[in-house]
Write a protein that holds these residues in place. Structure first.
Motif, PDB file in Angstrom:
ATOM      1  N   GLU A   1      51.351  83.542  23.443  1.00 49.05           N
ATOM      2  CA  GLU A   1      49.894  83.410  23.405  1.00 49.05           C
ATOM      3  C   GLU A   1      48.993  84.337  22.492  1.00 49.05           C
ATOM      4  O   GLU A   1      48.229  84.064  21.923  1.00 49.05           O
ATOM      5  CB  GLU A   1      49.124  83.128  24.760  1.00 49.05           C
ATOM      6  N   PRO A   2      49.211  85.747  22.814  1.00 48.50           N
ATOM      7  CA  PRO A   2      48.705  86.622  21.889  1.00 48.50           C
ATOM      8  C   PRO A   2      48.678  86.596  20.377  1.00 48.50           C
ATOM      9  O   PRO A   2      47.980  86.993  19.473  1.00 48.50           O
ATOM     10  CB  PRO A   2      49.247  88.023  22.433  1.00 48.50           C
ATOM     11  N   LEU A   3      49.816  85.850  20.193  1.00 39.29           N
ATOM     12  CA  LEU A   3      50.189  85.578  18.469  1.00 39.29           C
ATOM     13  C   LEU A   3      49.879  84.509  18.114  1.00 39.29           C
ATOM     14  O   LEU A   3      49.842  83.994  16.727  1.00 39.29           O
ATOM     15  CB  LEU A   3      51.632  85.945  18.288  1.00 39.29           C
ATOM     16  N   TRP A   4      49.308  83.499  18.831  1.00 37.05           N
ATOM     17  CA  TRP A   4      48.835  82.156  18.565  1.00 37.05           C
ATOM     18  C   TRP A   4      47.383  82.043  17.996  1.00 37.05           C
ATOM     19  O   TRP A   4      46.503  81.491  18.482  1.00 37.05           O
ATOM     20  CB  TRP A   4      49.122  81.196  20.138  1.00 37.05           C
ATOM     21  N   ASN A   5      47.163  82.409  16.671  1.00 35.81           N
ATOM     22  CA  ASN A   5      46.010  82.436  15.954  1.00 35.81           C
ATOM     23  C   ASN A   5      46.127  82.838  14.616  1.00 35.81           C
ATOM     24  O   ASN A   5      47.224  83.154  14.198  1.00 35.81           O
ATOM     25  CB  ASN A   5      45.134  83.599  16.658  1.00 35.81           C
ATOM     26  N   SER A   6      45.157  82.748  14.035  1.00 32.78           N
ATOM     27  CA  SER A   6      45.289  82.849  12.253  1.00 32.78           C
ATOM     28  C   SER A   6      45.504  84.240  11.860  1.00 32.78           C
ATOM     29  O   SER A   6      46.006  84.457  10.772  1.00 32.78           O
ATOM     30  CB  SER A   6      43.957  82.633  11.709  1.00 32.78           C
ATOM     31  N   GLN A   7      45.530  85.219  12.858  1.00 25.53           N
ATOM     32  CA  GLN A   7      45.839  86.611  12.386  1.00 25.53           C
ATOM     33  C   GLN A   7      47.201  86.662  12.338  1.00 25.53           C
ATOM     34  O   GLN A   7      47.663  87.700  11.537  1.00 25.53           O
ATOM     35  CB  GLN A   7      45.671  87.495  13.397  1.00 25.53           C
ATOM     36  N   TYR A   8      48.125  86.041  13.020  1.00 27.19           N
ATOM     37  CA  TYR A   8      49.564  86.054  13.123  1.00 27.19           C
ATOM     38  C   TYR A   8      50.386  84.783  12.557  1.00 27.19           C
ATOM     39  O   TYR A   8      51.558  84.956  12.175  1.00 27.19           O
ATOM     40  CB  TYR A   8      50.250  86.421  14.531  1.00 27.19           C
ATOM     41  N   VAL A   9      49.791  83.778  12.687  1.00 26.49           N
ATOM     42  CA  VAL A   9      50.312  82.464  11.991  1.00 26.49           C
ATOM     43  C   VAL A   9      49.682  81.954  10.613  1.00 26.49           C
ATOM     44  O   VAL A   9      48.591  81.786  10.398  1.00 26.49           O
ATOM     45  CB  VAL A   9      49.674  81.382  13.121  1.00 26.49           C
ATOM     46  N   ASP A  10      50.829  81.826   9.780  1.00 25.49           N
ATOM     47  CA  ASP A  10      50.639  81.569   8.500  1.00 25.49           C
ATOM     48  C   ASP A  10      50.312  80.076   8.266  1.00 25.49           C
ATOM     49  O   ASP A  10      49.219  79.775   7.698  1.00 25.49           O
ATOM     50  CB  ASP A  10      51.963  81.653   7.445  1.00 25.49           C
ATOM     51  N   HIS A  11      51.096  79.389   9.107  1.00 25.10           N
ATOM     52  CA  HIS A  11      50.752  77.734   8.943  1.00 25.10           C
ATOM     53  C   HIS A  11      51.709  77.062   9.863  1.00 25.10           C
ATOM     54  O   HIS A  11      52.313  77.725  10.655  1.00 25.10           O
ATOM     55  CB  HIS A  11      50.962  77.154   7.557  1.00 25.10           C
ATOM     56  N   ILE A  12      51.158  75.773  10.148  1.00 25.06           N
ATOM     57  CA  ILE A  12      51.849  75.077  11.238  1.00 25.06           C
ATOM     58  C   ILE A  12      52.215  73.620  10.589  1.00 25.06           C
ATOM     59  O   ILE A  12      51.426  73.138   9.868  1.00 25.06           O
ATOM     60  CB  ILE A  12      50.930  74.970  12.369  1.00 25.06           C
ATOM     61  N   GLN A  13      53.535  73.065  10.731  1.00 26.32           N
ATOM     62  CA  GLN A  13      53.961  71.787  10.247  1.00 26.32           C
ATOM     63  C   GLN A  13      54.187  70.944  11.468  1.00 26.32           C
ATOM     64  O   GLN A  13      54.874  71.316  12.327  1.00 26.32           O
ATOM     65  CB  GLN A  13      55.211  72.180   9.555  1.00 26.32           C
ATOM     66  N   ILE A  14      53.629  69.875  11.344  1.00 27.87           N
ATOM     67  CA  ILE A  14      54.102  68.788  12.342  1.00 27.87           C
ATOM     68  C   ILE A  14      54.633  67.663  11.706  1.00 27.87           C
ATOM     69  O   ILE A  14      54.053  66.881  10.486  1.00 27.87           O
ATOM     70  CB  ILE A  14      52.723  68.337  13.081  1.00 27.87           C
ATOM     71  N   THR A  15      55.922  67.144  11.786  1.00 30.95           N
ATOM     72  CA  THR A  15      56.611  66.228  11.264  1.00 30.95           C
ATOM     73  C   THR A  15      57.249  65.224  12.148  1.00 30.95           C
ATOM     74  O   THR A  15      57.742  65.561  13.248  1.00 30.95           O
ATOM     75  CB  THR A  15      57.830  66.608  10.448  1.00 30.95           C
ATOM     76  N   VAL A  16      56.810  63.829  12.004  1.00 27.77           N
ATOM     77  CA  VAL A  16      57.340  62.610  12.638  1.00 27.77           C
ATOM     78  C   VAL A  16      57.977  61.838  11.776  1.00 27.77           C
ATOM     79  O   VAL A  16      57.230  60.995  11.058  1.00 27.77           O
ATOM     80  CB  VAL A  16      56.370  62.024  13.472  1.00 27.77           C
ATOM     81  N   ALA A  17      59.294  61.619  11.549  1.00 31.70           N
ATOM     82  CA  ALA A  17      60.124  61.092  10.579  1.00 31.70           C
ATOM     83  C   ALA A  17      60.623  59.819  11.296  1.00 31.70           C
ATOM     84  O   ALA A  17      61.490  60.208  12.304  1.00 31.70           O
ATOM     85  CB  ALA A  17      60.953  61.975   9.773  1.00 31.70           C
ATOM     86  N   GLU A  18      60.966  58.916  10.811  1.00 35.97           N
ATOM     87  CA  GLU A  18      61.744  57.814  11.093  1.00 35.97           C
ATOM     88  C   GLU A  18      62.629  56.996  10.164  1.00 35.97           C
ATOM     89  O   GLU A  18      62.194  57.183   8.883  1.00 35.97           O
ATOM     90  CB  GLU A  18      60.728  56.518  11.567  1.00 35.97           C
ATOM     91  N   THR A  19      63.661  56.646  10.639  1.00 30.49           N
ATOM     92  CA  THR A  19      64.614  56.033   9.445  1.00 30.49           C
ATOM     93  C   THR A  19      64.401  54.440   9.456  1.00 30.49           C
ATOM     94  O   THR A  19      64.651  54.047   8.566  1.00 30.49           O
ATOM     95  CB  THR A  19      66.168  56.185  10.024  1.00 30.49           C
ATOM     96  N   VAL A  20      63.864  53.919  10.225  1.00 29.85           N
ATOM     97  CA  VAL A  20      63.745  52.674  10.443  1.00 29.85           C
ATOM     98  C   VAL A  20      62.442  52.261   9.537  1.00 29.85           C
ATOM     99  O   VAL A  20      61.528  52.934   9.289  1.00 29.85           O
ATOM    100  CB  VAL A  20      63.305  51.904  11.658  1.00 29.85           C
ATOM    101  N   GLY A  21      62.529  50.942   8.962  1.00 29.78           N
ATOM    102  CA  GLY A  21      61.557  50.472   8.235  1.00 29.78           C
ATOM    103  C   GLY A  21      60.464  49.631   9.096  1.00 29.78           C
ATOM    104  O   GLY A  21      60.399  49.829  10.049  1.00 29.78           O
TER     105      GLY A  21
END
Length: 484
Positions: free
Chosen positions: A199-219
């Motif tokens: 939690e002390p690191l969970w901010n813009s001072q220490y985090v460069d960026h955040i990625q969220i991926t939800v990938a599916e193989t089905v069409g």
């Protein structure tokens, strides 16, 4: 490991759309698994309600087949299944008329928890709510469960909220998003707020960026008619990915209580900046060697609906100002994977020399498959020859860490349905939260339509359009690989 399970009271769960695909694949098998786990009280009952004309025995036959197909390994225990089936009842019902409602009113008990699951299209929400009231089946103690899509824009979401509000208080309405029932999604809060390490690191001072991926193989084959009117933005970003974004970015709530948690999620949505169209990539899967194109599957050869979307978002608050969030989701990608990755900044000064290159700590939370977490840390590469650095993962999968207990972790629908019975709204969306998400989403879609935006084609089995890679490359960043 002994788990602490909060018991549930006796209940009547009435499933409108009780013969539908969702009930067959998820709701009824999930209830059976909870029955096998001992979480269904002795006098609890499940009542199916749908248009189909059938009696109790015919419905039990229907559920027997569904549980055998989708219930998992416990479905083979015939004596347990037959005991479960005796809890089931069925009433043919006319959602827009009065047929069957008197029979349902006679069947439903007033002295137990009553929950009505609207496993139907949103066009029937208002009709069902009105008839529950008209036939004396609703009071201030009942609970209503509604499925997505909860509207297709802000106006329709407001209309649905109003239709339900005419008959039920907000505290009675449970808007279900199965992503919030996943074990690892809930672990986001445990990791953040239960560990002083993060939690002390969970901010813009220490985090460069955040990625969220939800990938599916089905069409989209088999549901192209619905999907072509929705697209990835409405089907995935506005709800699933938005919820993940809220949980990863929200401030610590004062308590782990429904409104405290949902207040903080709402603040995140309202702090989202409008997204520039240069920071969005829309894609549509093309012809591939192993299947049809999106347009073939959707049966619309002139469709401009996106099956893939990637975007860069910014949150204007003190915690996250200057830290970008990258979201992507799509169909027919190279692997089925849902993952959130927190990429921490470089050390302010490297004592090992520039030749060692960039080494970053990354915390990856895997939602599916193989739920768990990985923390990438930098160590010395073993062997002689100087100080050479190497990134290695500290990996914890639930299956490895929990052993046999991991098999007993309930799936999303099991957990959420039991939370409804317990009256716990923490993992359900509130009406103002849904409206805020649509208020942010609508202008993005309106701009696409105004510009006649055409999605970029991408090859099935790939990681999406090349432009999505460039979205990150322009910022000197890289997507985390979608692993097969």
């Amino acid at each position: 490991m002994v788990s602490r399970v909060i018991p549930v009271e006796n209940f009547d769960l009435i499933i409108f759309g009780g013969t539908g695909d969702l009930a067959r694949r998820k709701i009824l098998p999930g209830l059976y698994r909870r029955f096998c786990a001992g979480q269904m009280p002795e006098k609890a009952r499940i009542i199916g309600a749908a248009r189909s004309e059938m009696d109790n025995d015919a419905y039990r036959d229907f559920v027997r087949v569904a549980v055998t197909e989708f219930g998992g390994k416990t479905a083979s225990e015939a004596n347990v299944l037959e005991e479960f089936l005796q809890r089931l009842h069925y009433v043919p019902i006319d959602a827009r008329g009065d047929g069957g409602w008197a029979d349902l009113a006679k069947l439903v008990r007033k002295d137990v928890v009553r929950a009505y699951y609207f496993s139907v299209g949103p066009g029937l929400f208002g009709d069902l709510a009105a008839r529950l009231t008209k036939h004396g089946l609703a009071d201030d103690t009942v609970r209503i469960v509604v499925e997505k899509p909860f509207g297709r824009d802000l106006a329709s979401a407001k209309a649905l909220n109003q239709a339900l509000a005419e008959h039920f208080d907000e505290s009675q309405v449970y808007r279900i998003d199965h992503y919030l029932g996943k074990e690892t999604v809930q672990n986001l809060m445990a990791v953040r707020f239960g560990n002083m390490l993060f939690e002390p690191l969970w901010n813009s001072q220490y985090v460069d960026h955040i990625q969220i991926t939800v990938a599916e193989t089905v069409g989209v084959a088999g549901r192209g008619g619905y999907y072509d009117k929705s697209g990835a933005m409405r089907d995935m970003v506005q709800n699933h990915l938005m919820q993940l974004l809220c949980l990863i970015a929200m401030e610590p709530p004062s308590k782990f209580e429904p409104d405290a948690v949902r207040d903080e999620k709402l603040k995140v949505i309202r702090a989202l900046d409008p997204v520039d169209h240069h920071h969005i990539v829309r894609g549509q899967y093309a012809d591939g060697p192993d299947g049809h194109s999106y347009r073939d599957d959707a049966e619309n050869l002139r469709s401009f609906t996106e099956s893939f979307i990637a975007m860069r978002l910014n949150i204007s608050n003190w915690r996250w100002a200057g830290t970008p969030f990258y979201l992507r989701t799509g169909k027919r990608l190279k692997a089925r994977s849902s993952e959130i990755t927190v990429v921490f900044k470089d050390a302010p000064h490297s004592i090992f020399g520039a030749e060692e290159g960039r080494h970053r700590n990354m915390l990856s939370i895997r939602l599916q498959p193989n739920e768990g977490m990985t923390l990438d840390v930098t160590i010395k590469e073993p062997g002689p020859g100087g100080m050479r650095l190497l990134d290695v993962p500290l990996d914890m999968s639930f299956a490895d860490a929990l052993g046999p207990d991991a098999e007993d972790v309930p799936d999303a629908y099991e957990r959420l349905i039991m939370d409804v019975i317990r009256g716990n709204q923490t993992l359900f969306m509130r009406g103002d939260e849904v409206e805020a998400a649509w208020a942010w989403t609508d202008p993005v879609i309106a701009e696409w339509e105004a510009r006649n935006d055409v999605p970029k084609p991408y090859e099935p089995g790939s990681a999406g359009p090349e432009d999505a890679m460039m979205l990150m490359h322009r910022d000197d960043r890289r997507w985390r690989e979608i692993k097969t």
